[in-house]
Design a protein around this motif. Structure first.
Motif, PDB file in Angstrom:
ATOM      1  N   MET A  11       0.949  -1.079  -0.062  1.00 45.74           N
ATOM      2  CA  MET A  11       0.045  -0.081  -0.087  1.00 45.74           C
ATOM      3  C   MET A  11       0.806   1.235  -0.007  1.00 45.74           C
ATOM      4  SD  MET A  11      -3.319   0.756  -0.021  1.00 45.74           S
ATOM      5  CE  MET A  11      -4.158  -0.882   0.387  1.00 45.74           C
ATOM      6  N   GLY A  12       0.671   2.048  -0.939  1.00 38.69           N
ATOM      7  CA  GLY A  12       1.656   3.072  -1.258  1.00 38.69           C
ATOM      8  C   GLY A  12       1.049   4.412  -0.287  1.00 38.69           C
ATOM      9  N   LEU A  13       1.842   5.334  -0.172  1.00 37.30           N
ATOM     10  CA  LEU A  13       1.458   6.720   0.665  1.00 37.30           C
ATOM     11  C   LEU A  13       0.380   7.335  -0.132  1.00 37.30           C
ATOM     12  CD1 LEU A  13       5.193   7.887   1.768  1.00 37.30           C
ATOM     13  CD2 LEU A  13       3.354   6.795   3.018  1.00 37.30           C
ATOM     14  N   SER A  14      -0.489   8.207   0.476  1.00 36.29           N
ATOM     15  CA  SER A  14      -1.465   8.618  -0.170  1.00 36.29           C
ATOM     16  C   SER A  14      -1.684  10.213   0.382  1.00 36.29           C
ATOM     17  CB  SER A  14      -2.769   7.884  -0.372  1.00 36.29           C
ATOM     18  OG  SER A  14      -3.685   8.638  -0.921  1.00 36.29           O
ATOM     19  N   LYS A  60      -7.788   4.910  -5.076  1.00 35.66           N
ATOM     20  CA  LYS A  60      -6.874   6.057  -5.086  1.00 35.66           C
ATOM     21  C   LYS A  60      -6.641   6.312  -6.410  1.00 35.66           C
ATOM     22  CE  LYS A  60      -4.436   4.083  -1.150  1.00 35.66           C
ATOM     23  NZ  LYS A  60      -3.037   3.337  -0.575  1.00 35.66           N
ATOM     24  N   ARG A  61      -6.362   7.671  -6.664  1.00 37.12           N
ATOM     25  CA  ARG A  61      -5.754   8.209  -7.986  1.00 37.12           C
ATOM     26  C   ARG A  61      -4.207   8.663  -8.170  1.00 37.12           C
ATOM     27  NH1 ARG A  61     -10.290   6.651 -10.218  1.00 37.12           N
ATOM     28  NH2 ARG A  61     -12.146   7.982  -9.619  1.00 37.12           N
ATOM     29  N   LYS A  62      -3.796   8.793  -9.123  1.00 30.69           N
ATOM     30  CA  LYS A  62      -2.427   8.985  -9.203  1.00 30.69           C
ATOM     31  C   LYS A  62      -1.943  10.144  -8.814  1.00 30.69           C
ATOM     32  CE  LYS A  62       1.541   8.689 -12.040  1.00 30.69           C
ATOM     33  NZ  LYS A  62       2.573   8.117 -11.157  1.00 30.69           N
ATOM     34  N   TYR A  63      -2.829  11.443  -9.025  1.00 29.15           N
ATOM     35  CA  TYR A  63      -2.549  12.783  -8.472  1.00 29.15           C
ATOM     36  C   TYR A  63      -2.625  13.011  -6.969  1.00 29.15           C
ATOM     37  CZ  TYR A  63      -7.718  13.201  -8.573  1.00 29.15           C
ATOM     38  OH  TYR A  63      -9.078  13.066  -8.401  1.00 29.15           O
ATOM     39  N   GLU A  64      -3.069  11.957  -6.395  1.00 28.51           N
ATOM     40  CA  GLU A  64      -2.880  11.917  -4.791  1.00 28.51           C
ATOM     41  C   GLU A  64      -1.863  11.192  -4.309  1.00 28.51           C
ATOM     42  OE1 GLU A  64      -6.721   9.601  -4.060  1.00 28.51           O
ATOM     43  OE2 GLU A  64      -7.762  11.615  -4.360  1.00 28.51           O
ATOM     44  N   MET A  65      -0.761  10.846  -5.252  1.00 30.07           N
ATOM     45  CA  MET A  65       0.221  10.058  -4.852  1.00 30.07           C
ATOM     46  C   MET A  65       1.264  10.704  -4.018  1.00 30.07           C
ATOM     47  SD  MET A  65       2.984   7.966  -7.302  1.00 30.07           S
ATOM     48  CE  MET A  65       3.565   9.377  -7.712  1.00 30.07           C
ATOM     49  N   VAL A  99      17.021  13.069  -9.007  1.00 30.05           N
ATOM     50  CA  VAL A  99      15.985  13.692  -9.810  1.00 30.05           C
ATOM     51  C   VAL A  99      14.639  12.912 -10.034  1.00 30.05           C
ATOM     52  CG1 VAL A  99      15.568  14.552 -12.107  1.00 30.05           C
ATOM     53  CG2 VAL A  99      17.951  14.804 -11.339  1.00 30.05           C
ATOM     54  N   VAL A 100      13.887  13.331  -9.684  1.00 33.11           N
ATOM     55  CA  VAL A 100      12.430  13.022  -9.627  1.00 33.11           C
ATOM     56  C   VAL A 100      11.449  13.233 -10.649  1.00 33.11           C
ATOM     57  CG1 VAL A 100      10.369  12.278  -8.105  1.00 33.11           C
ATOM     58  CG2 VAL A 100      12.663  12.375  -7.199  1.00 33.11           C
ATOM     59  N   ARG A 101      11.060  12.687 -11.330  1.00 32.33           N
ATOM     60  CA  ARG A 101      10.063  13.106 -12.366  1.00 32.33           C
ATOM     61  C   ARG A 101       8.541  13.387 -11.751  1.00 32.33           C
ATOM     62  NH1 ARG A 101       5.885  11.980 -15.490  1.00 32.33           N
ATOM     63  NH2 ARG A 101       5.673  13.025 -17.454  1.00 32.33           N
ATOM     64  N   VAL A 102       8.075  14.485 -12.014  1.00 37.24           N
ATOM     65  CA  VAL A 102       6.706  14.538 -11.429  1.00 37.24           C
ATOM     66  C   VAL A 102       5.601  14.901 -12.313  1.00 37.24           C
ATOM     67  CG1 VAL A 102       7.730  15.493  -9.161  1.00 37.24           C
ATOM     68  CG2 VAL A 102       7.333  17.047 -10.984  1.00 37.24           C
ATOM     69  N   ARG A 103       4.468  15.046 -11.795  1.00 36.15           N
ATOM     70  CA  ARG A 103       3.323  15.669 -12.595  1.00 36.15           C
ATOM     71  C   ARG A 103       3.643  16.701 -13.895  1.00 36.15           C
ATOM     72  NH1 ARG A 103      -2.203  14.523 -12.376  1.00 36.15           N
ATOM     73  NH2 ARG A 103      -3.586  16.092 -12.906  1.00 36.15           N
TER      74      ARG A 103
END
Length: 94
Positions: free
Chosen positions: A1-4, A24-29, A45-49
């Protein structure tokens, strides 16, 4: 279960339980904290929305710190991190 970062797990303003009827939606990640340490500079480096990038500091030895009352900001070497008992997120001396 991921962080939300959703708000569906909270109760209603009246105190009643809220029925969860959506996934859960990806934009709530959310992502785990970086837990930055003192040491030679290491940045991930982290790619984000939206295709943008954020830079996550894994280790740092310098920082830009501001002194508001003196209206000064300087790049300074970090010597040590002090432990503050009532700040639970500052619980390591590394």
């Amino acid at each position: 279960m991921g962080l939300s970062r959703d708000k569906r797990h909270k109760r209603r303003a009246t105190g009643g339980r809220r029925a969860i009827h959506i996934k859960k939606r990806k934009y709530e990640m959310a992502r785990p904290p970086s837990m930055t340490k003192i040491g030679a500079k290491r940045v991930k480096v982290v790619r984000v929305r939206g295709g943008n990038y954020k830079y996550r500091a894994m280790r740092l030895e310098m920082g830009n710190f501001s002194w508001g009352s003196e209206a000064i900001a300087k790049k300074t070497k970090i010597l040590d991190v002090i432990h503050i008992p009532n700040h639970h997120h500052h619980n390591s001396d590394t």
